[in-house]
Design an enzyme around this catalytic site. Structure first.
Site, PDB file in Angstrom:
ATOM      1  N   LYS A   5      25.166  -7.176  -1.484  1.00  0.00           N
ATOM      2  CA  LYS A   5      26.603  -7.366  -1.690  1.00  0.00           C
ATOM      3  C   LYS A   5      27.425  -6.650  -0.623  1.00  0.00           C
ATOM      4  CE  LYS A   5      25.817  -7.586  -6.700  1.00  0.00           C
ATOM      5  NZ  LYS A   5      26.107  -6.964  -8.016  1.00  0.00           N
ATOM      6  N   HIS A  44       5.249   6.065  11.564  1.00  0.00           N
ATOM      7  CA  HIS A  44       4.782   5.943  10.183  1.00  0.00           C
ATOM      8  C   HIS A  44       3.892   7.165   9.933  1.00  0.00           C
ATOM      9  CE1 HIS A  44       3.547   4.528   6.404  1.00  0.00           C
ATOM     10  NE2 HIS A  44       3.090   3.325   6.706  1.00  0.00           N
ATOM     11  N   ARG A  68      11.585   3.441   3.747  1.00  0.00           N
ATOM     12  CA  ARG A  68      11.105   2.498   4.768  1.00  0.00           C
ATOM     13  C   ARG A  68      12.269   1.610   5.174  1.00  0.00           C
ATOM     14  NH1 ARG A  68       5.573  -0.926   4.824  1.00  0.00           N
ATOM     15  NH2 ARG A  68       4.915   1.157   5.476  1.00  0.00           N
ATOM     16  N   ARG A  92       0.812  -1.217   0.000  1.00  0.00           N
ATOM     17  CA  ARG A  92       0.000   0.000   0.000  1.00  0.00           C
ATOM     18  C   ARG A  92       0.848   1.270   0.000  1.00  0.00           C
ATOM     19  NH1 ARG A  92      -2.091  -3.991   2.408  1.00  0.00           N
ATOM     20  NH2 ARG A  92      -4.298  -4.507   2.385  1.00  0.00           N
ATOM     21  N   THR A  93       1.796   1.341   0.912  1.00  0.00           N
ATOM     22  CA  THR A  93       2.569   2.578   1.047  1.00  0.00           C
ATOM     23  C   THR A  93       3.423   2.826  -0.191  1.00  0.00           C
ATOM     24  OG1 THR A  93       2.630   2.279   3.444  1.00  0.00           O
ATOM     25  CG2 THR A  93       4.225   3.808   2.494  1.00  0.00           C
TER      26      THR A  93
END
Length: 306
Positions: free
Chosen positions: A86, A136, A108, A58-59
């Site tokens: 890596k 959030h 995020r 969603r975000t």
């Protein structure tokens, strides 16, 4: 008028006028989303990177749509297919992205404070799309926008956040934002899922959802994180549903129509029954739609700080 900060890292200490500015600006962008052509040239020439080190649907999609509908160039970075595998550090990843002349980074990350660290190291605007169990902010802003859209105000309302408060960044941002906007905030859940001393944030703590329902205007139901159930924070999913799950029978205790909210994804039949999630009181899909408008407003306002 731009925001007072050139980043959006959380809602703690964000002034009421900034929250109102975002909510009011989102009203205009919500109107854009109703047009046949859902696009404006507001951020044409800007480049936005979605820097997601955790899974999201969603975000991430909401930010992508918001950026494209503002005519920005947008690309999404997935840690699982990047040089992070890596051994590349977060700072090196960010500086390499910025060297490509990026204007904004939507981030995020599982580590608390990662967006704050990034904002000190690069020149681009940084937007926190969720950092660990901390905050959030855009989810809380779209929640507040939805409440105001449906009930006409936030000040003076009683809002209860139900579920796993301890592990929820959504809960923390909502607490900060709602308190700033004058709402009375309750939290409700098993004692093992409520942080110690949370009352110091100015919220009321309950452990019986049936006591809360008659008092509130809004129930914001959090997802029970099933991946944490192995820790044994409550006896069983079945018991959680029995004592805290929201069903139509339980809602009959309400003295008025109350809004049912959920940040998603829903565990149907656990924290929320299907007939409630899809019922007349539910504004869950409105939250999803409003998320695009809120994120358009944030991108626009941060772009205006340059």
């Amino acid at each position: 008028m731009p925001l007072k900060s050139r980043h959006l890292l959380g809602l703690e200490n964000v002034p009421e006028e900034d929250i109102n500015l975002i909510l009011d600006t989102a009203v205009s962008f919500k109107e854009v989303l109703q047009r046949p052509i859902k696009k404006v040239p507001t951020l044409q020439g800007k480049t936005i990177v979605n820097l997601f080190f955790e899974s999201s649907t969603r975000t991430r999609v909401s930010f992508e749509l918001a950026a494209r509908r503002l005519s920005a160039d947008v690309t999404s970075f997935q840690a699982s297919t990047s040089s992070v595998n890596k051994g590349e550090t977060l700072l090196d990843t960010a500086r390499n992205i910025e060297a490509m002349k990026v204007d904004m980074v939507v981030m995020r990350h599982s580590a608390v404070g990662a967006p704050h660290f990034l904002s000190r190291m690069i020149k681009s605007n940084v937007i926190n799309a969720g950092d660990g169990t901390h905050e959030h902010p855009t989810q809380a802003l779209l929640d507040m926008y939805t409440i105001k859209e449906k009930l006409g105000k936030i000040n003076g309302l009683k809002v209860c956040i139900v579920g796993d408060i301890s592990h929820s960044r959504v809960a923390m941002s909502n607490i900060y934002g709602l308190k700033t906007m004058g709402a009375e905030v309750y939290v409700c859940g098993p004692a093992t899922l409520i942080p110690r001393h949370i009352e110091k944030l100015g919220v009321k703590v309950f452990h019986n959802i049936d006591e809360v329902i008659p008092e509130v205007d809004v129930l914001n139901i959090l997802r029970i994180q099933l991946e944490r159930q192995s820790v044994g924070l409550f006896p069983s999913i079945r018991e959680y549903r029995t004592y805290f799950g929201i069903n139509s029978e339980r809602l009959k205790r309400a003295k008025k129509d109350i809004l049912i909210m959920h940040p998603g994804p829903i565990n149907r039949g656990v924290e929320l029954d299907a007939d409630v999630a899809d019922g007349n009181n539910s504004v869950i899909l409105d939250q999803v739609e409003n998320g695009v408008a809120i994120r358009m407003a944030i991108l626009y306002l941060l772009g205006a700080t340059e």
